[in-house]
Design an enzyme around this catalytic site. Structure first.
Site, PDB file in Angstrom:
ATOM      1  N   SER A  47       0.770  -1.197   0.076  1.00 39.97           N
ATOM      2  CA  SER A  47      -0.023   0.067  -0.028  1.00 39.97           C
ATOM      3  C   SER A  47       0.801   1.427   0.019  1.00 39.97           C
ATOM      4  O   SER A  47       0.290   2.299  -0.064  1.00 39.97           O
ATOM      5  CB  SER A  47      -1.034  -0.053   1.220  1.00 39.97           C
ATOM      6  OG  SER A  47      -0.414   0.193   2.315  1.00 39.97           O
TER       7      SER A  47
ATOM      8  N   LYS B 204      -6.133   4.539   8.740  1.00 45.76           N
ATOM      9  CA  LYS B 204      -5.090   5.478   8.068  1.00 45.76           C
ATOM     10  C   LYS B 204      -5.589   6.828   8.024  1.00 45.76           C
ATOM     11  O   LYS B 204      -5.094   7.962   8.217  1.00 45.76           O
ATOM     12  CB  LYS B 204      -4.925   5.056   6.894  1.00 45.76           C
ATOM     13  CG  LYS B 204      -4.120   3.488   6.678  1.00 45.76           C
ATOM     14  CD  LYS B 204      -4.108   3.073   5.295  1.00 45.76           C
ATOM     15  CE  LYS B 204      -3.215   1.945   5.020  1.00 45.76           C
ATOM     16  NZ  LYS B 204      -3.103   1.331   3.893  1.00 45.76           N
TER      17      LYS B 204
END
Ligand SMILES: Nc1ncnc2c1ncn2[C@@H]1O[C@H](COP(=O)(O)OP(=O)(O)OP(=O)(O)O)[C@@H](O)[C@H]1O
Ligand SMILES: [Mg+2]
Length: 803
Positions: A700, A743
Site C-alpha cells: 500500500s 489510516k
C-alpha cells in the site's frame, strides 16, 4: 571511538529502532547538557556503569547524545515512581558522562554503558527539545583545586583505603581484583566516589555525597558510612557461621519429629484432624456437585480419612478435595437480561461507540431469548486503550454477572488453560477453573484478553486447541480440567475475547467468534471521553473535587494533540492524572481557591510538548512523501525518503522492508523512470523508510514511493499537508488497499489536510467518522498522474512532455 560505537548500535539492534536523524532538532548550546533522569542510580565521576533507559524522552536523549557525540548529564529524580519528570522533580546536581556503548534492546528498553566524568550543577532548564536540556556549570575536581595532597587529606585517604579493602574482603562475592584496584588508587576524590558508588545506602545519601563538593568533608562522610557498613558486615559474617550450625540442628529435629509421628500412628494416637475432615465432608455435601462428581469426591474423601494427613500424598489429596468443594457447581438461575437497563449501563460507562453498543445489545437479546443456545462469542478487536476490557466489565455489570479476566499473552502451555495432572508435583487447575472459583458463580462474564498473543502449540501441547474446547458450545458443557479430572459445565459462562489484531488469531478460533472492531477515537471523541469520564475518574483517584481544579477544554485539547499520539485514551488518562496530581501538590502546599490549568501551564507540568508537527519539517525537501500505514495499534504516518547516488541504475532499499514492499518499490522506480523520462544509467536510487514501530510490508505504500521518486527526479517537493496510500500497477493504475478508517484517523492526528486514496476505496469512506470527513479533503486516484497533480502540482515542461 564514539563514531564506531554509533555504527555498532545499528548492527546490534534486534528490533527496528528509531534511527537518530540528523538535523531534526534545533542545536543545543555549548554550555548546555542533554539530561537523562534516573530512577534509582546516582552516577559518580570515574565510575563506569550500565544504564537502561525506557522512557521515550530518555531514549531520544540518549540517541541524540550518541548521534551528536555529546556528553549526557545524569540526574537523580526525587520520586522513582514518577514517569513524567519536570525540573522540580529532579536533583539539580548530577554527573556528566560519556556514553561508551549503546545497545538497542527488544521490547523498547535501550541499554548503555556510561563513564561518569564531572560533577555539574544545572543552572537553567531550556525548553524546545523532546528531552530535558539544561545550561550547566561544571564543578572543578577538588584535586585540581588543591594541587597536591595536604596532610589531613592524605590521612583520611589512607584510612578510607584500608577500610575499603577490609569491606571488599568481607563481602561474600566481591571480585578479588577490586581490592587490587583500590590499593592502587592515587586520587582521594576518585576513591571517595568509587566507594560512594559501591555503598549500599539510600539514594538520597548517595546524592548527598555527590553534592558534597568539599573533599575533606566528603572523605569524612564516606569514611563514616563505610565504617558502619564494615561493622555490619563483620557481624553478619558471624551470624552466617552460626546459622549454618543451627540449620544442621533443625534438620535433625525434622527427622526426629517425623519418626515420632510414625510411632504415634502405630499406637493409634494420630493428631485430631477428625473435625477438619468433617468440615470438608460437609462442604462437599453442600457444594451442589453433579451425581458422578459427588460420588468421586466422597470416594476420595474416604481415601483421605484412611490415609491420614501426615503424609505428603495426604496433604495433596486434601488440597484437591478443597478445590472440588469450593467450585461453583450449583446451577443458580441466570440473572434475567433487561435490554433497556443494559443499554442504559453501557451508555453510562462508555461514550460513543454506538454501532458497537448496538451489536452488543443484539447479542444480549439473542442470549435472552435463548439462554442455552449456541450464540457466537464476542471478540473485540482494536488498538490499546480503546475500551475493550472496560466494555467487557460493563457487559458484566449490565447483565448482573461477575467479571473475570484471563490474560492469554504469552501462554504457551496447554496446561495453563487446562491444568496439570494431579500426579504432577505442585499441580493446580488451569486458569479457566481458577477464574470460576474466584467468581464463585457459573453466571460469569469471562474475558480472554489478548487472544491474538496466544503462544503457538509446541512441546507442551497446543493452548489454542484447549481454548477452542473451552469456547465451543458443543463441548464446553463437559469441560475437563486435567487437575480436577471430572467434568465441569461451562455452558452458562458468557465468554468474551479481545485482540489487538486479527491476523494472528488461529483460524478455527476466529471462526467461532463474532468480530467487533473498535478502530480508535477522533480528537473530538477523545475530548468528550476526557470531559465526561477521564477527568472525573482521575479527580476521584487523586482524592480531589471538581470545585478545586478546572481543566478547560483548550487544555484538554492540548494534552490530546501535543502530549499523546494514540488511537485509544489510555495515555490521555495518564497525562490528565499527572496534571491533576500537580494541582493536588499545590493544594497540599496550602493554595486555596480553584486552580485552573491553562494550556500554557502544561509545559511546566508535563514538560516539553512531545509530538510536534514533524510532517512539514520532513517533507520540506524533494524526495520525501508521506505515506499512511495500518498497524495493530491503529494507523500511523510513514515517511518515504528517496535519494540519488552515483551508480549504475540500481535500486537500494533500506529500513527493514518486507518482500512485498520491496517489489512495490521496484515497480515504483520503473514507473517513475518512464514517467519522468530519465534512464538513470549512472545513478542508483536509494529508498529509505525510517523505522518506528510500524511493520513495513505490504503493497500500500506504492503511490507514496512513486511520488517520492518523482519528486526527487523533478527536484520539486511533495506538498507537506498531503498523505497517501495505494498500491500501483506497472501500468500506472492505483489499486485499492485496506485500513482506510485507521489510516484516515492517523492522517488527521498528524495534521494532514488532504488524503489521497485509491478510487476503488471511495466506498470505505462510509466507515470514516464524520469529524474526519469534515476536516480532511479526499482525493480519489485512478492513475498515478492524479497523485502528481494533487501532491506535486503542474509538472515542469520536460516532464509534461514525457508524460
Ligand atoms: N468510549 C469510552 N468512554 C469512556 N471511557 C473509555 C472509552 N473508551 C475507553 N475508555 C477508558 O479508557 C481506558 C482504557 O480502556 P481499556 O483498558 O478497556 O482498553 P483496552 O482496549 O482493553 O486496551 P488494551 O488492548 O491495551 O487492553 C479505560 O479506563 C476505559 O474506561
Ligand atoms: Mg485490555
Amino acid at each position: 571511538m564514539t563514531k564506531l560505537l554509533a555504527q555498532d548500535q545499528d548492527k546490534t539492534s534486534g528490533a527496528p529502532a528509531e534511527k537518530p536523524r540528523a538535523g531534526a532538532l534545533k542545536p543545543i548550546p555549548e554550555d548546555a547538557l542533554i539530561l537523562i533522569p534516573m530512577r534509582n542510580t546516582v552516577l559518580f565521576p570515574g565510575v563506569i556503569t550500565p544504564v537502561t533507559v525506557g522512557r521515550p524522552s530518555s531514549i531520544a536523549a540518549a540517541q541524540e547524545a550518541v548521534r551528536s557525540e555529546r556528553k549526557v548529564g545524569f540526574v537523580l529524580q526525587r520520586d522513582a515512581q514518577k514517569n513524567e519528570v519536570a525540573p522540580d522533580d529532579l536533583y539539580w546536581v548530577g554527573t556528566a558522562g560519556q556514553v561508551v556503548r549503546y545497545i538497542t534492546g527488544g521490547e523498547g528498553a535501550h541499554h548503555m554503558v556510561v563513564q561518569g566524568q564531572n560533577r555539574f550543577r544545572a543552572i537553567e532548564f531550556l525548553p524546545g527539545w523532546p528531552f530535558l536540556v539544561a545550561r550547566v556549570q561544571y564543578i572543578e575536581k577538588p584535586e585540581e583545586q588543591e594541587g597536591k595532597l595536604t596532610p589531613d587529606i592524605e590521612a583520611r585517604f589512607l584510612q578510607l583505603k584500608a577500610q575499603a579493602v577490609e569491606a571488599i574482603q568481607l563481602l561474600p562475592n566481591a571480585p578479588e581484583e577490586l581490592a587490587v584496584v583500590v590499593q592502587g588508587l592515587t586520587s582521594p576524590g576518585l576513591l571517595a566516589d568509587m566507594v560512594a558508588n559501591l555503598l549500599d545506602v539510600k539514594l538520597e545519601e548517595k546524592q548527598r555525597l555527590l553534592e558534597t563538593f568539599d573533599l575533606p568533608t566528603r572523605l569524612d562522610r564516606v569514611l563514616a558510612m563505610l565504617s558502619e557498613r564494615v561493622g555490619v558486615l563483620r557481624i553478619s559474617k558471624e551470624i552466617g557461621e552460626k546459622t549454618k550450625k543451627e540449620f544442621d540442628e533443625r534438620q535433625r529435629e525434622h527427622v526426629l519429629r517425623e519418626q515420632m509421628r510414625q510411632i504415634q500412628k502405630e499406637l493409634g494416637e494420630g493428631e485430631d484432624t477428625g473435625a477438619e475432615l468433617a468440615e470438608l465432608k460437609k462442604q462437599i455435601e453442600d457444594a451442589g456437585m453433579p451425581e458422578d462428581v459427588h460420588k468421586h469426591a466422597t470416594k476420595e474423601l474416604k481415601r483421605l480419612q484412611r490415609m491420614g494427613e501426615g503424609s505428603a500424598e495426604g496433604s495433596m489429596l486434601r488440597t484437591y478435595l478443597e478445590w472440588l468443594a469450593e467450585l461453583p457447581w450449583k446451577d443458580q438461575p441466570a440473572p434475567e437480561i433487561d435490554i433497556a437497563k443494559a443499554r442504559q449501563i453501557l451508555d453510562e460507562d462508555h461514550y460513543g461507540l454506538d454501532k458497537i453498543k448496538r451489536r452488543i445489545l443484539e447479542h444480549l437479546a439473542v442470549r435472552k431469548l435463548n439462554p442455552t443456545g449456541k450464540s457466537p462469542i464476542l471478540c473485540f478487536v482494536g488498538p490499546p486503550g480503546v475500551g475493550k476490557t472496560s466494555l467487557g466489565q460493563s457487559i458484566a455489570r449490565a447483565t448482573g454477572r461477575k467479571f473475570q479476566r484471563i490474560a492469554l499473552g504469552g501462554v504457551h502451555d496447554e496446561a495453563e488453560i487446562r491444568g496439570h495432572r494431579r500426579t504432577y508435583i505442585g499441580a493446580l487447575p488451569g486458569n479457566v477453573i481458577q477464574a470460576l472459583k474466584r467468581a464463585g458463580s457459573k453466571n460469569t462474564v469471562l474475558m480472554f484478553d489478548e487472544i491474538d498473543k496466544l503462544g503457538q502449540g509446541g512441546f507442551h501441547g497446543d493452548p489454542s486447541s484447549a481454548l477452542l474446547e473451552v469456547l465451543d458450545p458443543e463441548q464446553n458443557s463437559h469441560f475437563r480440567d486435567n487437575y480436577l479430572g471430572v467434568d465441569f459445565d461451562l455452558s452458562r459462562v458468557m465468554f468474551i475475547t479481545t485482540a489487538n489484531m486479527l491476523d494472528t488469531i488461529p483460524g478455527p478460533l476466529r471462526d467461532r467468534m463474532e468480530i467487533i472492531q473498535l478502530p480508535g477515537y477522533t480528537e473530538e471523541e477523545k475530548l468528550e471521553i476526557a470531559k465526561r469520564y477521564l477527568v472525573k475518574r482521575q479527580l476521584e483517584a487523586n482524592g480531589m473535587k471538581s470545585e478545586q481544579v478546572e481543566l478547560p477544554e483548550e487544555t484538554l485539547r492540548k494534552i490530546i494533540g501535543d502530549y499523546t499520539r494514540e488511537a485509544g485514551v489510555r495515555n490521555l488518562e495518564r497525562e490528565i492524572g499527572s496534571v491533576l496530581r500537580h494541582a493536588a501538590m499545590r493544594i497540599a502546599e496550602g493554595f486555596s481557591g480553584r486552580i485552573e490549568i491553562k494550556p500554557e501551564d502544561l509545559h511546566g507540568i508535563l514538560g516539553a510538548r512531545r509530538f510536534e508537527n514533524e510532517v512539514a519539517q520532513r517533507t520540506s525537501v524533494p524526495g520525501v512523501a508521506t505515506g499512511l500505514a495500518w498497524t495493530p495499534v491503529g494507523g500511523d504516518i510513514l515517511f518515504i525518503e528517496a535519494s540519488k547516488v552515483p551508480g549504475s541504475g540500481k535500486l537500494i532499499l533500506t529500513g527493514q522492508l518486507g518482500e512485498v514492499m520491496k517489489e512495490s518499490a521496484q515497480a515504483a522506480l520503473t514507473l517513475s523512470r518512464s514517467f519522468v523520462g530519465e534512464t538513470l544509467e549512472k545513478t542508483d536510487v536509494h529508498i529509505h523508510v525510517p523505522a518506528g514501530a510500524t511493520p513495513k510490508d505490504g503493497p500500500s505504500a506504492g503511490v507514496a514511493m512513486f511520488l517520492a521518486i518523482v519528486s526527487l527526479l523533478l527536484d520539486v517537493p511533495v506538498r507537506s499537508d498531503v498523505a497517501m496510500t495505494g498500491e500501483i500497477s506497472l501500468r500506472g493504475l492505483v489499486l485499492p488497499i485496506g485500513g482506510v478508517k485507521e489510516k484516515t484517523l492517523a492522517a488527521l492526528r498528524a495534521g494532514i489536510k488532504t488524503v489521497m486514496l485509491p478510487k476503488r476505496n471511495e466506498k470505505d469512506l462510509e466507515d470514516v467518522p464524520a469529524e474526519a470527513k469534515a476536516k480532511l479533503e479526499f482525493v480519489f486516484l485512478e492513475r498515478v498522474e492524479d497523485a502528481i497533480r494533487t501532491a506535486i502540482g503542474e509538472l515542469p515542461a520536460h516532464a509534461r512532455k514525457a508524460a
